[in-house]
Design a protein around this motif. Structure first.
Motif, PDB file in Angstrom:
ATOM      1  N   VAL A 402      -2.086  32.205  -5.284  1.00 43.36           N
ATOM      2  CA  VAL A 402      -2.598  32.457  -3.942  1.00 43.36           C
ATOM      3  C   VAL A 402      -3.580  31.367  -3.520  1.00 43.36           C
ATOM      4  O   VAL A 402      -3.702  31.064  -2.325  1.00 43.36           O
ATOM      5  CB  VAL A 402      -3.247  33.862  -3.870  1.00 43.36           C
ATOM      6  CG1 VAL A 402      -4.546  33.907  -4.675  1.00 43.36           C
ATOM      7  CG2 VAL A 402      -3.494  34.269  -2.421  1.00 43.36           C
ATOM      8  N   SER A 403      -4.278  30.750  -4.466  1.00 51.02           N
ATOM      9  CA  SER A 403      -5.195  29.657  -4.131  1.00 51.02           C
ATOM     10  C   SER A 403      -4.428  28.448  -3.622  1.00 51.02           C
ATOM     11  O   SER A 403      -4.822  27.790  -2.654  1.00 51.02           O
ATOM     12  CB  SER A 403      -6.034  29.277  -5.355  1.00 51.02           C
ATOM     13  OG  SER A 403      -6.841  30.352  -5.772  1.00 51.02           O
ATOM     14  N   LEU A 404      -3.320  28.125  -4.281  1.00 49.43           N
ATOM     15  CA  LEU A 404      -2.487  27.024  -3.812  1.00 49.43           C
ATOM     16  C   LEU A 404      -1.950  27.311  -2.420  1.00 49.43           C
ATOM     17  O   LEU A 404      -1.914  26.423  -1.550  1.00 49.43           O
ATOM     18  CB  LEU A 404      -1.330  26.805  -4.797  1.00 49.43           C
ATOM     19  CG  LEU A 404      -0.273  25.767  -4.409  1.00 49.43           C
ATOM     20  CD1 LEU A 404      -0.902  24.390  -4.266  1.00 49.43           C
ATOM     21  CD2 LEU A 404       0.853  25.746  -5.431  1.00 49.43           C
ATOM     22  N   VAL A 405      -1.561  28.545  -2.204  1.00 52.11           N
ATOM     23  CA  VAL A 405      -1.014  28.943  -0.904  1.00 52.11           C
ATOM     24  C   VAL A 405      -2.061  28.805   0.193  1.00 52.11           C
ATOM     25  O   VAL A 405      -1.806  28.213   1.246  1.00 52.11           O
ATOM     26  CB  VAL A 405      -0.475  30.388  -0.985  1.00 52.11           C
ATOM     27  CG1 VAL A 405      -0.189  30.934   0.414  1.00 52.11           C
ATOM     28  CG2 VAL A 405       0.785  30.428  -1.838  1.00 52.11           C
ATOM     29  N   THR A 406      -3.249  29.350  -0.024  1.00 45.98           N
ATOM     30  CA  THR A 406      -4.279  29.320   1.028  1.00 45.98           C
ATOM     31  C   THR A 406      -4.806  27.904   1.278  1.00 45.98           C
ATOM     32  O   THR A 406      -5.091  27.538   2.422  1.00 45.98           O
ATOM     33  CB  THR A 406      -5.444  30.247   0.673  1.00 45.98           C
ATOM     34  OG1 THR A 406      -5.987  29.868  -0.610  1.00 45.98           O
ATOM     35  CG2 THR A 406      -4.985  31.692   0.629  1.00 45.98           C
ATOM     36  N   GLN A 407      -4.916  27.103   0.211  1.00 43.74           N
ATOM     37  CA  GLN A 407      -5.374  25.731   0.408  1.00 43.74           C
ATOM     38  C   GLN A 407      -4.361  24.904   1.197  1.00 43.74           C
ATOM     39  O   GLN A 407      -4.717  23.908   1.821  1.00 43.74           O
ATOM     40  CB  GLN A 407      -5.668  25.060  -0.933  1.00 43.74           C
ATOM     41  CG  GLN A 407      -6.926  25.573  -1.609  1.00 43.74           C
ATOM     42  CD  GLN A 407      -7.246  24.810  -2.880  1.00 43.74           C
ATOM     43  OE1 GLN A 407      -6.892  23.648  -3.027  1.00 43.74           O
ATOM     44  NE2 GLN A 407      -7.924  25.476  -3.812  1.00 43.74           N
ATOM     45  N   SER A 408      -3.114  25.329   1.200  1.00 43.92           N
ATOM     46  CA  SER A 408      -2.086  24.611   1.955  1.00 43.92           C
ATOM     47  C   SER A 408      -2.302  24.714   3.456  1.00 43.92           C
ATOM     48  O   SER A 408      -1.799  23.879   4.218  1.00 43.92           O
ATOM     49  CB  SER A 408      -0.690  25.149   1.605  1.00 43.92           C
ATOM     50  OG  SER A 408      -0.404  24.938   0.242  1.00 43.92           O
ATOM     51  N   PHE A 409      -3.020  25.739   3.903  1.00 44.60           N
ATOM     52  CA  PHE A 409      -3.365  25.798   5.328  1.00 44.60           C
ATOM     53  C   PHE A 409      -4.885  25.779   5.533  1.00 44.60           C
ATOM     54  O   PHE A 409      -5.412  26.349   6.496  1.00 44.60           O
ATOM     55  CB  PHE A 409      -2.714  27.000   6.042  1.00 44.60           C
ATOM     56  CG  PHE A 409      -2.871  28.329   5.355  1.00 44.60           C
ATOM     57  CD1 PHE A 409      -4.023  29.089   5.523  1.00 44.60           C
ATOM     58  CD2 PHE A 409      -1.853  28.833   4.563  1.00 44.60           C
ATOM     59  CE1 PHE A 409      -4.156  30.320   4.920  1.00 44.60           C
ATOM     60  CE2 PHE A 409      -1.970  30.078   3.952  1.00 44.60           C
ATOM     61  CZ  PHE A 409      -3.137  30.823   4.128  1.00 44.60           C
ATOM     62  N   GLY A 410      -5.606  25.100   4.632  1.00 45.23           N
ATOM     63  CA  GLY A 410      -7.010  24.763   4.877  1.00 45.23           C
ATOM     64  C   GLY A 410      -8.017  25.843   4.624  1.00 45.23           C
ATOM     65  O   GLY A 410      -9.132  25.778   5.142  1.00 45.23           O
TER      66      GLY A 410
END
Length: 668
Positions: A402-410
């Motif tokens: 989920v961290s990778l996912v959220t960092q993908s949109f800042g």
């Protein structure tokens, strides 16, 4: 006959007399030796000490403060200067009634009577009454007619542009030392060296004579020239203030950057403050948020995810991604899009700002390449602006999915506004990251350049081909169906991205209902000359960057293109020399009227390589620039508003490419 007198034995009194004489002589000899020894001790051993004590009685060392160096914008407009003002001091021992004098001074100078009394009581022979006063206050104290007062000249820092660029320039304290911004960062260069002079005084301590005079150049600090442009700074601050007020937000930031050089042309912050009267301002308003605050940028980061994925051949421009119809389960968390979407290409992902599809592209990059991509664009490291306290930002390694996912949109990572502008400049500059800088040069009073910054390449981030490809994709964001149609311009192609980020609640933990709305764009898209970032913190009327920040971007961009004399992207009127030929080729229904053609032919009947200056009086800056560029002339603008003067005059015959200076002003 026997002489009985001569045979008589000396009396004991005579012996004692001789002894006393000898003892007395020895005593005086000892005194003379002691006096001589003391004289030698005073004249030789303690010579320097006694000389200093003597000089302290009649000589006073007077310290002359150095004149602080000036700070200028890129065109030489002063942003910070020093002026000589009076400071009032008093010898309290000469006042007939200290309490009464304190009350009189408090009334004249609008001070607290108890505070003045405390200072006069603590100082036996010297006390400051008030420093850096106005001429009116000096006259008010003189009119009291009290003895023992003196007036000393001291340099005072003055900021002629008031709030303009105050967060960058900073301010100084009452002692003349820098407290904020560049005033603090370049304290050693700006402050110069104080001079000490010897002055004589009488028994009452009054100055009688000062010997020598210091060289004014020796007392002056170095001057600092910035990359900021006063006109663009004014426009950015004005537009940002309007955006913050309209959105009922708490704060805002705006940056204008030259992507090809890394020069920061404007750094605006809201709320603003006046460094001439810092005591009247809230401390929080003095913070340079654009450089010191690390925020979660939101969807503006999606452009870097797509760019890195394309550059590393993880995706192709015509690939499609399923956006889960607006809702996607990742572990225990659910990721949402603002609207429901099905299959989207990378361009459409950017256009509609899909969180889900951006996250899927981030997953294809993988954790290591994903983090490295952000770092290659300059995130997670200080830019080196020379501003004290510049934030580094944070790019945590996304251990959880989920961290990778959220960092993908800042979200789940932080960056400063300057880092964001620099990273977007890399997209605009063919994939090359430039080091952003604020200070152009530092020059000491005798003309020696102490520091000079030049455009510096940090690294190549992506290929020129992929840079142009991503910029073309980002043009769809301001087109119909995009999230930032309010940023579109009639005369220039704009590429940009909106951002809406949730803010962390530092007390409760997790995300709050507060938002950060932003828009960052570059223009003209075919050959970018400026990157403009607008951030609005905690807007209340609307939370989307396309509605809150995009209009401010457009206002700044319109003024910047005119000020920088950038030719329009769109089709512009052809030079009048080509009108007859063009008119002959047009269909009859669209032909240029014969009278107009004849007038143009007559007006342009000049030697080859020459052109007549068109009349642009009364026209808006953008219209005037377009007309001059169409005539193959180089416009140079001063001010804002409509043209009130032009040099050379309209109708003058000049060479093609000649410079025409336009003076603009707003009509009252």
């Amino acid at each position: 006959m026997k002489d009985f007198k001569s045979a008589r034995v000396p009396e004991p009194n005579t012996k004692w007399m001789r002894l006393r004489v000898k003892l007395l002589a020895a005593f005086f000899v000892c005194l003379l030796v002691a006096a001589f020894g003391r004289a030698v001790h005073l004249q030789v051993v303690e010579r320097d000490k006694l000389r200093g004590m003597a000089q302290d009685q009649y000589v006073r060392q007077i310290e002359i403060p150095a004149r602080r160096g000036d700070i200028f914008d890129r065109r030489g407009t002063p942003l910070a200067q020093s002026v000589e003002v009076d400071s009032i001091w008093v010898d309290p021992s000469m006042l007939p009634d200290v309490k009464q004098a304190s009350r009189a001074l408090a009334r004249a100078l609008k001070l607290d009577a108890n505070d003045v009394l405390g200072r006069l009581t603590r100082g036996r022979r010297f006390a400051w009454v008030k420093r850096q006063v106005t001429p009116r206050e000096v006259e008010a104290v003189k009119s009291l007619g009290l003895p023992g007062f003196g007036f000393a000249k001291e340099p005072k820092r003055f900021y002629p542009q008031r709030e303009l660029g105050a967060h960058v320039v900073g301010m100084v304290g009452l002692d003349g030392h820098g407290l904020e911004g560049l005033e603090m960062a370049f304290e050693d260069e700006l402050s110069g060296q104080n001079s000490r002079l010897s002055g004589f005084r009488d028994a009452k301590g009054r100055k009688l004579l000062v010997t020598g005079a210091p060289d004014s150049l020796e007392r002056q600090g170095a001057s600092v020239t910035l990359t900021l442009d006063r006109h663009l700074q004014y426009v950015a601050e004005k537009a940002l203030t309007r955006a913050v007020v309209d959105a009922q937000a708490t704060a805002g930031m705006a940056i204008v950057m030259d992507p090809t050089t890394g020069e920061l042309l404007a750094i605006a912050n809201e709320p603003r403050f006046n460094p001439n009267a810092p005591e009247k301002e809230a401390r929080a308003s003095m913070r340079n948020r654009a450089a010191l605050d690390a925020i979660e940028p939101g969807s503006t980061m999606k452009a870097f995810v797509v760019a890195s994925a394309l550059d590393q051949k993880v995706i192709k421009p015509d690939d499609t991604f399923f956006c889960e119809n607006g809702s996607w389960r990742v572990g225990k968390h659910t990721i949402h899009d603002t609207h429901e979407h099905g299959w989207l290409t990378p361009q459409r992902v950017l256009q509609v700002s899909s969180n889900i599809c951006s996250a899927k592209i981030g997953q294809l990059l993988g954790r290591e390449r994903f983090v490295q991509a952000y770092r290659d664009f300059g995130f997670g490291e200080r830019t080196g602006l020379a501003l004290p306290g510049e934030a580094r930002g944070s790019i945590p390694f996304p251990k959880a999915e989920v961290s990778l996912v959220t960092q993908s949109f800042g979200q789940g990572m932080t960056a400063t506004a300057v880092q964001m502008a620099a990273a977007w400049s890399a997209l605009a500059n063919g994939g090359v990251l430039m080091r952003p800088y604020l200070v152009s040069k530092v020059v000491d009073p005798d003309g020696v350049v102490l520091l000079e910054n030049r455009p510096t390449e940090v690294r190549r981030v992506i290929s020129p081909q992929n840079s142009r490809l991503v910029v073309s994709m980002l043009e769809s964001v301001v087109a119909k169906g995009g999230t930032a149609t309010k940023a579109a311009m009639e005369d220039y192609r704009v590429a940009g991205k909106t951002g809406t980020a949730q803010k962390v609640d530092p007390v409760a933990g997790g995300y709050s209902d507060k938002r950060i709305a932003s828009f960052v764009g570059l223009l003209p898209a075919e050959n970018p000359r400026a990157v403009i970032l607008v951030i609005v913190d905690e807007p209340k009327t609307d939370v989307y960057g396309g509605n809150v920040a995009a209009p401010a971007f457009k206002e700044i961009a319109t003024a910047a293109m005119a000020h920088l004399a950038v030719p329009p992207s769109r089709e512009v009127p052809l030079p009048s020399t080509a009108l007859p030929a063009v008119a002959a080729q047009l269909p009859p229904a669209k032909a240029v009227p014969a009278r107009a053609v004849v007038e143009e032919v007559v007006a342009e009947n000049v030697e080859p390589g020459s052109v007549r200056v068109p009349d642009v009086m009364g026209q808006a800056g953008r219209e005037a620039v377009t007309k001059l560029l169409s005539a193959a002339l180089e416009p140079q603008l001063s001010g804002s508003g409509r043209v009130v003067a032009q040099t050379p005059a309209a109708g003058s015959l000049v060479e093609k490419g000649a410079r025409v200076t336009l003076e603009l002003a707003t009509r009252q």
